[in-house]
Design an enzyme around this catalytic site. Structure first.
Site, PDB file in Angstrom:
ATOM      1  N   HIS A   1       0.581  -1.118  -0.360  1.00  0.00           N
ATOM      2  CA  HIS A   1      -0.301   0.383   0.180  1.00  0.00           C
ATOM      3  C   HIS A   1       1.494   1.324   0.477  1.00  0.00           C
ATOM      4  O   HIS A   1       1.950   1.153   0.144  1.00  0.00           O
ATOM      5  CB  HIS A   1      -1.127  -0.291   1.033  1.00  0.00           C
TER       6      HIS A   1
ATOM      7  N   ARG B   1      -4.213  16.190   4.685  1.00  0.00           N
ATOM      8  CA  ARG B   1      -4.126  14.349   4.869  1.00  0.00           C
ATOM      9  C   ARG B   1      -3.908  14.246   6.232  1.00  0.00           C
ATOM     10  O   ARG B   1      -2.244  14.588   6.201  1.00  0.00           O
ATOM     11  CB  ARG B   1      -4.282  13.534   3.993  1.00  0.00           C
TER      12      ARG B   1
HETATM   13  O1  LIG Z   1      -1.116   7.101   5.756  1.00  0.00           O
HETATM   14  C1  LIG Z   1      -2.061   6.511   4.885  1.00  0.00           C
HETATM   15  O2  LIG Z   1      -2.841   6.672   4.735  1.00  0.00           O
HETATM   16  C2  LIG Z   1      -1.526   5.483   5.088  1.00  0.00           C
HETATM   17  C3  LIG Z   1       0.217   5.060   6.022  1.00  0.00           C
HETATM   18  C4  LIG Z   1       0.959   3.550   6.319  1.00  0.00           C
HETATM   19  O3  LIG Z   1       0.479   2.789   5.565  1.00  0.00           O
HETATM   20  C5  LIG Z   1       1.238   3.084   7.760  1.00  0.00           C
HETATM   21  O4  LIG Z   1       1.731   4.169   8.833  1.00  0.00           O
HETATM   22  O5  LIG Z   1       2.032   2.422   7.637  1.00  0.00           O
HETATM   23 FE   LIG Z   2       1.949   1.138   5.923  1.00  0.00          FE
END
Ligand SMILES: O=C(O)CCC(=O)C(=O)O
Ligand SMILES: [Fe+2]
Ligand SMILES: C=C1C[C@]23C[C@@]1(O)CC[C@H]2[C@@]12CCC[C@@](C)(C(=O)O1)[C@H]2[C@@H]3C(=O)O
Length: 379
Positions: free
Chosen positions: A292, A302
């Site tokens: 991701h 955000r």
């Molecule tokens: O900010 C996001 O949507 C992803 C954050 C993320 O993947 C993390 O903190 O591991």
């Molecule tokens: Fe993450």
């Protein structure tokens, strides 16, 4: 750029030198009018995949009678899902969100007083994975492991107790939810209390052990050129599972085999849950971790809050014996979370494959093993 030697615990034969980049000092992104070259990512890292609006990440109601099966299916086919009716107090999420906003809106010189040290894990700074990328990410983060007191004192010398109290309550509630989710997910594989000793009884309220965690506060200011910037580069989490709250601004994308990047929209009251590398190990590959990333946008700031849940850091974990037999040999060697984090911090996306036991595929190259990452994803 420096080339790192392979000084990682574990099987040295998969460990190759990895490029490590050192970046300029943290910029105050909220005041930058034009995207600096240091933050301009190659188009290949941003546009290499179609972004699907058609396929959507499953949304699961935790009060559904078939919840365990639904969660198991989502882990098998997506590695990520959103949960509603999760019982996590809404007011606590709102409090955390406003504290996080308050933290990131402090002057840079104040935030840097709580900077993560070179060899430390907690504190303010760029994402720990930043050194693996040639360009700087359009984000700032604050990592909390254990007590936040030391850092909070430096951020707010006069008044840090609210921050610490809210974090403590957040951790307590998140741990309960994480353990509940973990047991429901394990339940879908027929794994019961007692099959995993460290995980203790299901009831998080009466289980002071049952795991450890990190909290990651992320801030992604509005960006003048969002199409050339990257909020948080593609990665998998080194966790069993991660629970994420995002403010009302989208940005999280998950990678799906054959589809590409799929946006996970913020749904009011819902939390995002994703499978991490340790769930892949425990489930012997049945529940793969999901790749991701976070993208940024032109007008909105955000924020996200990630609860990164894993086993007690010194406990050895390995594929659950109940899932193994002659035709399903263990795919990963035993490892502690502490050791795994050490490996990940040195070889990043090669970490999981460096633990692979190659009994099924002794002739595979590193690249082939990497491509196997989603081997068990059933669509
Ligand atoms: O900010 C996001 O949507 C992803 C954050 C993320 O993947 C993390 O903190 O591991
Ligand atoms: Fe993450
Ligand atoms: C426990 C941890 C997981 C994490 C590294 C850390 O020591 C604390 C921060 C975590 C985080 C959050 C943002 C994405 C990530 C890949 C990173 O750079 O830092 C994860 C790490 C991880 O899951 O490996």
């Amino acid at each position: 750029m420096t080339l790192m030697a392979s000084q990682v615990p574990g099987d040295q034969k998969y460990i190759k030198p990895y490029p490590v980049y050192s970046h300029p000092k943290q910029l105050d992104l909220s005041s930058v009018q034009e995207l600096p070259e240091s933050h301009a990512w190659a188009s290949s890292s941003l546009e290499d995949d179609f972004c699907s609006q058609v396929e959507t990440v499953p949304v699961i109601d935790l009060s559904d009678v078939n919840v365990s099966e639904l969660l198991g299916n989502a882990c098998r086919s997506w590695g990520v899902f959103q949960v509603k009716n999760h019982g996590f107090p809404k007011s606590l999420l709102q409090e955390m969100e406003s504290l996080s906003q308050k933290l990131f809106s402090l002057p840079m010189q104040q935030k840097l007083k709580a900077a993560r040290s070179i060899d430390g894990f907690s504190g303010y700074g760029v994402a720990p994975i930043s050194s693996f990328f040639p360009k700087v990410m359009w984000s700032e983060g604050f990592t909390i492991i254990g007590s936040p007191l030391e850092h909070a004192r430096r951020l707010w010398p006069q008044d840090h107790s609210t921050f610490c109290d809210v974090i403590e309550e957040f951790e307590k509630e998140m741990k309960k939810l994480a353990m509940n989710l973990m047991w429901l997910i394990f339940g879908s594989l027929g794994i019961k209390e007692g099959d995993i000793e460290w995980a203790g009884p299901k009831d998080g309220n009466h289980n002071p052990e049952g795991g450890s965690a990190a909290i990651q506060l992320n801030s992604y200011p509005a960006c003048p050129e969002p199409d050339r910037a990257m909020g948080l580069a593609a990665h998998t989490d080194s966790t069993i599972l991660t629970i994420l709250h995002q403010n009302n601004t989208s940005g999280l994308q998950v990678h799906r085999e054959g589809t590409g990047w799929v946006t996970v929209p913020p749904l009011p009251g819902a939390l995002v849950v994703n499978a991490g590398d340790l769930l892949q190990i425990l489930s012997n590959g049945l529940f793969p971790s999901v790749l991701h990333r976070a993208v940024v946008n032109r007008t909105r700031h955000r924020f996200s809050i990630a609860y990164l849940y894993g086993p007690p850091s010194g406990v050895t974990i390995s594929p659950v014996p109940k899932l193994l037999d002659q035709s399903h040999p263990p795919l990963y060697r035993p490892v502690t979370w502490k050791e795994y984090l050490g490996v990940k911090s040195k070889i990043f996306d090669k970490a999981l494959n460096s633990l692979r036991l190659c009994s099924l595929s002794p002739d595979k190259t590193d690249e082939e093993l990497n491509n196997d990452h989603n081997l068990f994803r059933i669509r």
